[in-house]
Design a protein around this motif. Structure first.
Motif, PDB file in Angstrom:
ATOM      1  N   PHE A 134      84.427   5.058  -3.014  1.00 57.99           N
ATOM      2  CA  PHE A 134      84.046   5.185  -4.567  1.00 57.99           C
ATOM      3  C   PHE A 134      84.640   3.969  -4.990  1.00 57.99           C
ATOM      4  N   GLU A 135      84.391   3.673  -6.380  1.00 56.02           N
ATOM      5  CA  GLU A 135      84.886   2.318  -6.974  1.00 56.02           C
ATOM      6  C   GLU A 135      85.873   2.640  -8.126  1.00 56.02           C
ATOM      7  N   ARG A 136      86.354   3.883  -8.209  1.00 55.32           N
ATOM      8  CA  ARG A 136      87.170   3.985  -9.406  1.00 55.32           C
ATOM      9  C   ARG A 136      88.815   3.974  -8.842  1.00 55.32           C
ATOM     10  N   ILE A 137      89.092   3.519  -7.543  1.00 54.32           N
ATOM     11  CA  ILE A 137      90.306   3.444  -7.218  1.00 54.32           C
ATOM     12  C   ILE A 137      90.904   1.952  -7.238  1.00 54.32           C
ATOM     13  N   PRO A 138      91.778   1.394  -7.803  1.00 53.65           N
ATOM     14  CA  PRO A 138      92.479   0.264  -7.919  1.00 53.65           C
ATOM     15  C   PRO A 138      92.848  -0.091  -6.390  1.00 53.65           C
ATOM     16  N   ASN A 139      92.827  -1.618  -6.017  1.00 54.52           N
ATOM     17  CA  ASN A 139      93.219  -1.982  -4.925  1.00 54.52           C
ATOM     18  C   ASN A 139      94.685  -2.838  -5.025  1.00 54.52           C
ATOM     19  N   ASP A 140      95.000  -2.771  -5.996  1.00 55.26           N
ATOM     20  CA  ASP A 140      96.650  -3.052  -6.449  1.00 55.26           C
ATOM     21  C   ASP A 140      97.628  -2.155  -6.989  1.00 55.26           C
ATOM     22  N   GLY A 141      98.831  -2.357  -7.072  1.00 61.60           N
ATOM     23  CA  GLY A 141      99.796  -1.226  -7.300  1.00 61.60           C
ATOM     24  C   GLY A 141     100.466  -0.519  -6.152  1.00 61.60           C
ATOM     25  N   GLY A 142     100.039  -0.807  -5.196  1.00 53.16           N
ATOM     26  CA  GLY A 142     100.628  -0.130  -3.879  1.00 53.16           C
ATOM     27  C   GLY A 142     100.301   1.196  -3.531  1.00 53.16           C
ATOM     28  N   PRO A 143     100.596   1.581  -2.311  1.00 58.66           N
ATOM     29  CA  PRO A 143     100.323   2.900  -1.674  1.00 58.66           C
ATOM     30  C   PRO A 143     100.240   4.125  -2.675  1.00 58.66           C
ATOM     31  N   LEU A 144     101.460   4.362  -3.349  1.00 53.92           N
ATOM     32  CA  LEU A 144     101.670   5.325  -4.186  1.00 53.92           C
ATOM     33  C   LEU A 144     100.482   5.339  -5.512  1.00 53.92           C
ATOM     34  N   ALA A 145     100.514   4.317  -5.973  1.00 52.27           N
ATOM     35  CA  ALA A 145      99.534   4.131  -7.207  1.00 52.27           C
ATOM     36  C   ALA A 145      98.196   4.337  -6.596  1.00 52.27           C
ATOM     37  N   ARG A 146      97.880   3.944  -5.547  1.00 51.61           N
ATOM     38  CA  ARG A 146      96.547   4.247  -4.953  1.00 51.61           C
ATOM     39  C   ARG A 146      96.182   5.648  -4.744  1.00 51.61           C
ATOM     40  N   ALA A 147      97.373   6.343  -4.167  1.00 49.56           N
ATOM     41  CA  ALA A 147      97.421   7.708  -3.835  1.00 49.56           C
ATOM     42  C   ALA A 147      97.209   8.544  -5.005  1.00 49.56           C
ATOM     43  N   ASN A 148      97.936   8.319  -6.159  1.00 51.09           N
ATOM     44  CA  ASN A 148      97.875   9.099  -7.306  1.00 51.09           C
ATOM     45  C   ASN A 148      96.369   8.722  -7.921  1.00 51.09           C
ATOM     46  N   ALA A 149      95.553   7.583  -8.010  1.00 46.45           N
ATOM     47  CA  ALA A 149      94.527   7.172  -8.562  1.00 46.45           C
ATOM     48  C   ALA A 149      93.582   8.082  -7.536  1.00 46.45           C
ATOM     49  N   ALA A 150      93.714   8.294  -6.403  1.00 51.28           N
ATOM     50  CA  ALA A 150      92.739   8.894  -5.521  1.00 51.28           C
ATOM     51  C   ALA A 150      92.803  10.484  -5.781  1.00 51.28           C
TER      52      ALA A 150
END
Length: 156
Positions: A134-150
């Motif tokens: 999907f396109e909504r998940i940012p690639n920046d911000g680290g694993p925790l930020a990506r997990a939260n966004a997912a």
């Protein structure tokens, strides 16, 4: 990450003790975080395949209760009436679950760690989002930020 799974309208989840829901949510959260930290698309794909075959509460009950009922009927032929009562009781509880969407058996099965279809799907979509489906998940911000966004994206 306390509020990512608060909008559920799932009857089983709504009637389960909050400690069970929190334990299941913590498991999902740790799996999604692990996948975000690893960032390995092939491992994510293998895990998604495992989730595709995971049984949910309803399927577990639809298969398990008739097995108990049939066992009770067969044992009741030889060992007495008590086993037939077990068969009838389990079928009555399955009927209640079918009509209301929850019941004592669903809480029992949930206590064993069996999740609802919605919870399994939420984890699948969060991992698919991490994998880049999907396109909504940012690639920046680290694993925790990506997990939260997912997890948030999987809810919407």
């Amino acid at each position: 990450m306390e509020s990512w799974n608060q909008t559920s309208t799932d009857a089983v989840r709504a009637h389960a003790p909050s400690t069970m829901n929190r334990r299941i949510d913590a498991h999902v959260e740790s799996c999604v975080r692990y996948m975000a930290e690893q960032g390995d698309r092939s491992e994510m794909s293998r895990y998604l395949e495992k989730l595709e075959h995971e049984w949910d509460v309803h399927r577990t009950l639809v298969v398990g209760v008739p097995v108990l009922a049939l066992g009770g009927l067969l044992l009741g032929r030889r060992s007495g009436r008590g086993w037939r009562v077990l068969g009838g009781l389990t079928l009555a509880l399955l009927l209640q679950h079918g009509l209301t969407g929850f019941g004592p058996l669903s809480v029992l099965v949930r206590g064993l760690g069996v999740r609802t279809r919605r919870e399994i799907d939420l984890e699948k979509f969060a991992i698919k989002a991490l994998r880049g489906d999907f396109e909504r998940i940012p690639n920046d911000g680290g694993p925790l930020a990506r997990a939260n966004a997912a997890l948030v994206a999987a809810q919407s």
